[in-house]
Design an enzyme around this catalytic site. Structure first.
Site, PDB file in Angstrom:
ATOM      1  N   CYS A  69       0.878  -1.163   0.000  1.00 41.50           N
ATOM      2  CA  CYS A  69       0.000   0.000   0.000  1.00 41.50           C
ATOM      3  C   CYS A  69       0.915   1.212   0.000  1.00 41.50           C
ATOM      4  O   CYS A  69       2.136   1.060  -0.136  1.00 41.50           O
ATOM      5  CB  CYS A  69      -0.982  -0.016   1.176  1.00 41.50           C
ATOM      6  SG  CYS A  69      -0.279   0.215   2.823  1.00 41.50           S
ATOM      7  N   HIS A 102      14.971 -15.001  10.030  1.00 39.43           N
ATOM      8  CA  HIS A 102      14.674 -15.069  11.463  1.00 39.43           C
ATOM      9  C   HIS A 102      13.190 -15.194  11.782  1.00 39.43           C
ATOM     10  O   HIS A 102      12.841 -15.795  12.802  1.00 39.43           O
ATOM     11  CB  HIS A 102      15.222 -13.834  12.179  1.00 39.43           C
ATOM     12  CG  HIS A 102      16.707 -13.796  12.221  1.00 39.43           C
ATOM     13  ND1 HIS A 102      17.391 -12.796  12.874  1.00 39.43           N
ATOM     14  CD2 HIS A 102      17.658 -14.611  11.701  1.00 39.43           C
ATOM     15  CE1 HIS A 102      18.686 -12.998  12.756  1.00 39.43           C
ATOM     16  NE2 HIS A 102      18.878 -14.097  12.038  1.00 39.43           N
TER      17      HIS A 102
END
Length: 147
Positions: A69, A102
């Site tokens: 967006c 991660h």
């Protein structure tokens, strides 16, 4: 990264042009995708398309997702309301690397008004080519959902 069925895409009007670039990128790589909207540059609600993408990922219809967006924040907030979604907002490749390595992010979020196509390509390359490290990160990810 292994694509399951196809990559899911979502954007609002502010990132529509960036999403067109992402489609071109995926076409160049031979990666199938499905666009969950918006399909025009008319003003719209990012949440509508963020929820559609999140529901598709949670249902196992597609993996991963790429959402965008104007700032990347609104659609990221929407996506992360879903328990099965780990959406990470990236504006440089190093963050894309870490959200995969991660956090095992299943949605890459791009800020349409703040990156150009060249930076988007670098971020996409990093996200798509980084694997989850596992190990100590598995328990951290398991602790993310509300209990």
């Amino acid at each position: 990264m292994e694509v399951k069925n196809f990559v899911g895409l979502a954007s609002d009007h502010a990132a529509f042009q960036l999403k067109q670039f992402v489609k071109q990128y995926l076409d160049e790589k031979g990666i199938p995708y499905k666009d969950y909207g918006t399909l025009t540059e008319e003003s719209c609600n990012y949440a509508t398309y963020g929820h559609a993408l999140a529901n598709a990922i949670e249902a196992g219809e597609c993996y991963p997702g790429i959402a965008m967006c104007g700032s990347g924040e609104g659609i990221s907030m929407t996506l992360n309301k879903h328990q099965g979604i780990r959406a990470g907002l990236c504006w440089i490749p190093e963050i894309a690397h870490l959200i995969r390595q991660h956090n095992n992010a299943n949605v890459l979020v791009l800020p349409g008004r703040f990156i150009d196509n060249e930076m988007a390509r670098k971020i996409l390359d990093e996200y798509m080519n980084t694997e989850f490290e596992g190990g100590r990160h598995e328990q951290r990810i398991a602790d993310i959902p509300c209990k």
